[in-house]
Design a protein around this motif. Structure first.
Motif, PDB file in Angstrom:
ATOM      1  N   UNK A  86       0.831  -1.195   0.000  1.00  0.00           N
ATOM      2  CA  UNK A  86       0.000   0.000   0.000  1.00  0.00           C
ATOM      3  C   UNK A  86       0.871   1.253   0.000  1.00  0.00           C
ATOM      4  N   UNK A  87       0.569   2.171  -0.905  1.00  0.00           N
ATOM      5  CA  UNK A  87       1.201   3.482  -0.925  1.00  0.00           C
ATOM      6  C   UNK A  87       0.105   4.538  -0.947  1.00  0.00           C
ATOM      7  N   UNK A  88       0.240   5.567  -0.096  1.00  0.00           N
ATOM      8  CA  UNK A  88      -0.748   6.624   0.009  1.00  0.00           C
ATOM      9  C   UNK A  88      -0.145   7.927  -0.503  1.00  0.00           C
ATOM     10  N   UNK A  89      -0.870   8.636  -1.374  1.00  0.00           N
ATOM     11  CA  UNK A  89      -0.488   9.994  -1.736  1.00  0.00           C
ATOM     12  C   UNK A  89      -1.477  10.960  -1.104  1.00  0.00           C
ATOM     13  N   UNK A  90      -0.979  12.114  -0.694  1.00  0.00           N
ATOM     14  CA  UNK A  90      -1.804  13.059   0.049  1.00  0.00           C
ATOM     15  C   UNK A  90      -1.432  14.488  -0.343  1.00  0.00           C
ATOM     16  N   UNK A  91      -2.449  15.328  -0.499  1.00  0.00           N
ATOM     17  CA  UNK A  91      -2.251  16.706  -0.962  1.00  0.00           C
ATOM     18  C   UNK A  91      -2.315  17.702   0.181  1.00  0.00           C
ATOM     19  N   UNK A  92      -1.539  17.462   1.265  1.00  0.00           N
ATOM     20  CA  UNK A  92      -1.395  18.520   2.256  1.00  0.00           C
ATOM     21  C   UNK A  92      -1.937  18.263   3.635  1.00  0.00           C
ATOM     22  N   UNK A  93      -1.960  17.027   4.131  1.00  0.00           N
ATOM     23  CA  UNK A  93      -2.307  16.780   5.518  1.00  0.00           C
ATOM     24  C   UNK A  93      -3.655  16.144   5.727  1.00  0.00           C
ATOM     25  N   UNK A  94      -4.102  16.126   6.984  1.00  0.00           N
ATOM     26  CA  UNK A  94      -5.359  15.476   7.365  1.00  0.00           C
ATOM     27  C   UNK A  94      -6.526  16.076   6.590  1.00  0.00           C
ATOM     28  N   UNK A  95      -7.329  15.212   5.980  1.00  0.00           N
ATOM     29  CA  UNK A  95      -8.518  15.650   5.266  1.00  0.00           C
ATOM     30  C   UNK A  95      -8.298  16.092   3.838  1.00  0.00           C
ATOM     31  N   UNK A  96      -7.046  16.210   3.412  1.00  0.00           N
ATOM     32  CA  UNK A  96      -6.779  16.641   2.041  1.00  0.00           C
ATOM     33  C   UNK A  96      -6.844  15.443   1.096  1.00  0.00           C
ATOM     34  N   UNK A  97      -7.065  15.734  -0.198  1.00  0.00           N
ATOM     35  CA  UNK A  97      -7.274  14.690  -1.199  1.00  0.00           C
ATOM     36  C   UNK A  97      -6.184  13.628  -1.114  1.00  0.00           C
ATOM     37  N   UNK A  98      -6.604  12.366  -0.994  1.00  0.00           N
ATOM     38  CA  UNK A  98      -5.673  11.256  -0.842  1.00  0.00           C
ATOM     39  C   UNK A  98      -6.045  10.136  -1.807  1.00  0.00           C
ATOM     40  N   UNK A  99      -5.050   9.368  -2.189  1.00  0.00           N
ATOM     41  CA  UNK A  99      -5.258   8.225  -3.078  1.00  0.00           C
ATOM     42  C   UNK A  99      -4.511   7.019  -2.529  1.00  0.00           C
ATOM     43  N   UNK A 100      -5.084   5.835  -2.757  1.00  0.00           N
ATOM     44  CA  UNK A 100      -4.459   4.576  -2.359  1.00  0.00           C
ATOM     45  C   UNK A 100      -3.974   3.858  -3.607  1.00  0.00           C
ATOM     46  N   UNK A 101      -2.692   3.566  -3.649  1.00  0.00           N
ATOM     47  CA  UNK A 101      -2.114   2.765  -4.728  1.00  0.00           C
ATOM     48  C   UNK A 101      -1.806   1.384  -4.142  1.00  0.00           C
ATOM     49  N   UNK A 102      -2.624   0.400  -4.497  1.00  0.00           N
ATOM     50  CA  UNK A 102      -2.457  -0.956  -3.988  1.00  0.00           C
ATOM     51  C   UNK A 102      -1.744  -1.792  -5.046  1.00  0.00           C
ATOM     52  N   UNK A 103      -0.545  -2.232  -4.708  1.00  0.00           N
ATOM     53  CA  UNK A 103       0.297  -2.969  -5.654  1.00  0.00           C
ATOM     54  C   UNK A 103       0.486  -2.193  -6.953  1.00  0.00           C
ATOM     55  N   UNK A 104       0.599  -0.883  -6.869  1.00  0.00           N
ATOM     56  CA  UNK A 104       0.856  -0.065  -8.043  1.00  0.00           C
ATOM     57  C   UNK A 104      -0.358   0.283  -8.861  1.00  0.00           C
ATOM     58  N   UNK A 105      -1.530  -0.286  -8.542  1.00  0.00           N
ATOM     59  CA  UNK A 105      -2.755   0.080  -9.245  1.00  0.00           C
ATOM     60  C   UNK A 105      -3.331   1.348  -8.620  1.00  0.00           C
ATOM     61  N   UNK A 106      -4.148   2.058  -9.364  1.00  0.00           N
ATOM     62  CA  UNK A 106      -4.670   3.333  -8.893  1.00  0.00           C
ATOM     63  C   UNK A 106      -5.866   3.149  -7.971  1.00  0.00           C
ATOM     64  N   UNK A 107      -6.262   4.236  -7.313  1.00  0.00           N
ATOM     65  CA  UNK A 107      -7.426   4.210  -6.421  1.00  0.00           C
ATOM     66  C   UNK A 107      -8.681   3.775  -7.165  1.00  0.00           C
ATOM     67  N   UNK A 108      -8.790   4.123  -8.449  1.00  0.00           N
ATOM     68  CA  UNK A 108      -9.963   3.745  -9.227  1.00  0.00           C
ATOM     69  C   UNK A 108     -10.057   2.234  -9.448  1.00  0.00           C
ATOM     70  N   UNK A 109      -8.952   1.533  -9.241  1.00  0.00           N
ATOM     71  CA  UNK A 109      -8.950   0.080  -9.393  1.00  0.00           C
ATOM     72  C   UNK A 109      -9.105  -0.635  -8.062  1.00  0.00           C
ATOM     73  N   UNK A 110      -9.535   0.086  -7.041  1.00  0.00           N
ATOM     74  CA  UNK A 110      -9.698  -0.469  -5.695  1.00  0.00           C
ATOM     75  C   UNK A 110     -11.148  -0.337  -5.259  1.00  0.00           C
ATOM     76  N   UNK A 111     -11.772  -1.455  -4.915  1.00  0.00           N
ATOM     77  CA  UNK A 111     -13.137  -1.446  -4.403  1.00  0.00           C
ATOM     78  C   UNK A 111     -13.107  -1.293  -2.888  1.00  0.00           C
ATOM     79  N   UNK A 112     -13.866  -0.345  -2.364  1.00  0.00           N
ATOM     80  CA  UNK A 112     -13.979  -0.141  -0.920  1.00  0.00           C
ATOM     81  C   UNK A 112     -15.423  -0.378  -0.508  1.00  0.00           C
TER      82      UNK A 112
END
Length: 613
Positions: A86-112
């Motif tokens: 799991x790798x997380x990208x974040x645009x500036x701290x708590x509550x800011x836009x974040x994405x989860x890259x699971x095994x290099x796939x994008x957040x859009x390829x992750x079902x929650x």
């Protein structure tokens, strides 16, 4: 390889509460945990049926409430970041836009999923991870690898299922308050209880932070975030194994940021119900229905800018049939309806998806086999079929092997298809297939696993000029992601050690950028945690490190790699009172995960918790 437990299979229920499952006398599986891997704990997400962690034919991670409290994390992204792959990208701290890259796939390829209900924005095609409320979470199940053959679209990279909190035992109140750096504070209050026949939980929470200057340029001011949540859950178990449960959660958030729009308000709601019917000793029917909604508004100062509302209604009927002593057939029907309302004008605002699925789990000699298939019929992109196969077998008394293959797809979002002046209604779903080989073992008390995988994507959606020269989403990209994961944990007396490392090669396989690494993905991720109990005092530390990542597919610029060190301590000052302290980014490392957006420096958090047992 452990065989499928017939007592587990008979009582298997998709989306049932794991806590209730472990309490039920129908389950014979020992609920004792083995270090942080929770090998004997029951989960349901990997196969839509109840299995212990070491019985699953998938790469999984289980995060319990105890793990969350030990880590002292305050966001879902924070607790997920320390798990394998799991790798997380974040645009500036708590509550800011974040994405989860699971095994290099994008957040859009992750079902929650939340309590089995599909969540997220149908316009964006993904979940706003930053608004998920960790205070409501009882446990999290992470399945790495494709699961479209069981869940349909969005599960090319994997599935994360969040189970909200529920009660057990006598009527029990709880209270937690925290305060720390950057004007950060939170409070949680709740009451829960129950027994083998009924359970209930009511909890409320609030999180606020002044934040810091999120962007490296532009306005020089703090960008705060405020979040309030409420969660309710009530369930009843009847004679004969029948169960019914209802749940509701809502989170309101207000976010401040820099840009043309500088404030966003978001409300996320999940309402659901489930029922299990014991038709016969070897036949159980699981029914579930729910509605998730995501409402967001943006403002420029006090001036309204835009509004997006997504409603997702879902319904599922699943049959679990035990065949003989060790084999199980699972089959059923899923229904999903997406509706959107917006201040923007979309050509289409609603779509239905019907799906039929089946899975067969069987034991042949020392081997466990799993076959799954699903057909999705979507009124916008037509019919799509996915499948999966997995084979597990013991190589020695302390070494197991699992080999698997699965196909997956990702349906285009409403924004991809119909966003005013830029959508492309001719888009088709992205397609992928994944091969994986895993080895699991135990050597002198060290539980370990290594996984080697490859995922290939076709028809990936990317922006490109159309025949008129206007830019629009198009099915033009291909990609190949290869990876190696290694994880281990060890418990010795009062010491608890765990670690994982991921090597990821996410390669663009088409166009002018063929051979380059996909942007925003680090190719190396490592986590090491050490915890030690000294009676009432517990101490722990975590090291998290990521290699550099490119900021564009052309690979002409990059963000440097980084490493952070966190320290934590807790002290049981009385049987029902505990004080906790955490220092994050102890060495005050300056780094970015999204170009142009700051991350917090060294911060401290102090917590007081009242938690009767």
């Amino acid at each position: 390889m452990k065989k499928l437990s017939s007592s587990v299979l008979v009582t298997a229920c998709c989306y049932t509460s794991l806590v209730a499952a472990q309490q039920s006398s129908l389950f014979s599986t020992d609920s004792t945990t083995i270090s942080t891997s929770h090998l004997n704990e029951i989960l349901v997400t990997a196969s839509r049926t109840a299995q212990s962690v070491d019985e699953t034919l998938a790469s999984v991670t289980l995060i319990t409430r105890k793990d969350i409290e030990r880590s002292q994390a305050i966001t879902v992204a924070e607790i997920l970041q320390k798990t394998p792959g799991v790798m997380i990208t974040n645009s500036g701290g708590i509550g800011k836009a974040s994405s989860i890259y699971l095994r290099g796939t994008s957040t859009k390829d992750l079902l929650i999923l939340i309590d089995g209900i599909r969540v997220g924005s149908a316009t964006l095609g993904q979940v706003s991870v930053e608004d998920l409320n960790l205070s409501q979470v009882e446990r999290i199940e992470i399945v790495r690898g494709p699961r479209s053959s069981l869940y349909g679209s969005d599960a090319a990279g994997g599935v994360i299922q969040i189970f909200t909190r529920r009660g057990t035992g006598k009527l029990t109140p709880s209270f937690t308050v925290s305060a720390g750096s950057d004007g950060t504070s939170s409070v949680e209050v709740g009451v829960n209880g129950g027994d083998e026949s009924r359970w209930y939980n009511v909890s409320a929470s609030g999180l606020t932070t002044d934040g810091f200057d999120a962007k490296t340029s532009g306005d020089s001011d703090d960008d705060g975030y405020h979040n309030q949540g409420l969660q309710l859950k009530l369930g009843q178990r009847f004679d004969g194994g029948h169960e019914v449960e209802g749940f509701f959660s809502v989170t309101d958030s207000e976010n401040e940021y820099d840009g043309f729009t500088d404030r966003g308000d978001t409300r996320t709601q999940v309402l659901g119900a489930r029922s299990t019917l014991e038709i016969a000793e070897a036949w159980r029917i699981n029914l579930s229905a729910g509605r998730s909604s995501n409402q967001s508004k943006t403002f420029s100062g006090n001036t309204f800018n835009s509004r997006y509302e997504t409603t997702r209604d879902s319904f599922s009927v699943q049959n679990d049939l035990l065949i003989g002593d060790d084999n199980q057939l699972v089959f059923g029907v899923d229904y999903l309806n997406d509706q959107i309302e917006s201040s923007k004008i979309y050509a289409e605002t609603e779509r239905d998806n019907w799906a039929g699925f089946a899975q067969y789990q069987l034991t042949l000699g020392q081997s466990d086999l799993q076959f799954s298939a699903r057909v999705d019929d979507n009124e916008q992109f037509g019919s799509y079929t996915t499948g999966g196969i997995a084979w597990g077998m013991p190589l020695t008394d302390n070494l197991d092997m699992v080999v698997s293959y699965g196909t997956a797809f990702k349906a285009p979002s409403f924004n991809d298809l119909y966003y005013p002046n830029s959508g492309n209604a001719a888009l088709v779903p992205e397609e992928s297939d994944t091969y994986e080989l895993s080895l699991r073992g135990n050597v002198q008390g060290i539980n370990w696993q290594t996984s080697l995988y490859q995922t290939t994507f076709e028809n990936m959606i990317a922006w490109a000029p159309d025949s008129s020269g206007d830019w629009a989403p198009s099915n033009i990209n291909e990609a190949r992601i290869r990876g190696l994961e290694l994880s281990a944990d060890y418990q010795w007396q009062q010491w608890l050690l765990s670690g994982n490392v991921s090597f990821i090669d996410p390669e663009n396989r088409s166009g002018a950028n063929k051979g380059n690494r996909l942007q925003r993905r680090a190719d190396k991720i490592a986590n090491i945690s050490v915890d030690r109990d000294f009676g009432a005092l517990s101490l722990g530390t975590t090291l998290h490190a990521e290699s550099r990542r490119y900021t564009s597919d052309s690979n002409t610029s990059f963000l440097a790699g980084f490493g952070t060190v966190d320290l934590r301590a807790s002290y049981q000052i009385a049987p029902v009172w505990q004080v906790r302290a955490k220092l994050s980014n102890l060495l005050d490392k300056e780094y970015q995960t999204v170009s142009g957006y700051n991350q917090s420096g060294s911060t401290a958090l102090l917590t007081l918790a009242y938690q009767p047992q």
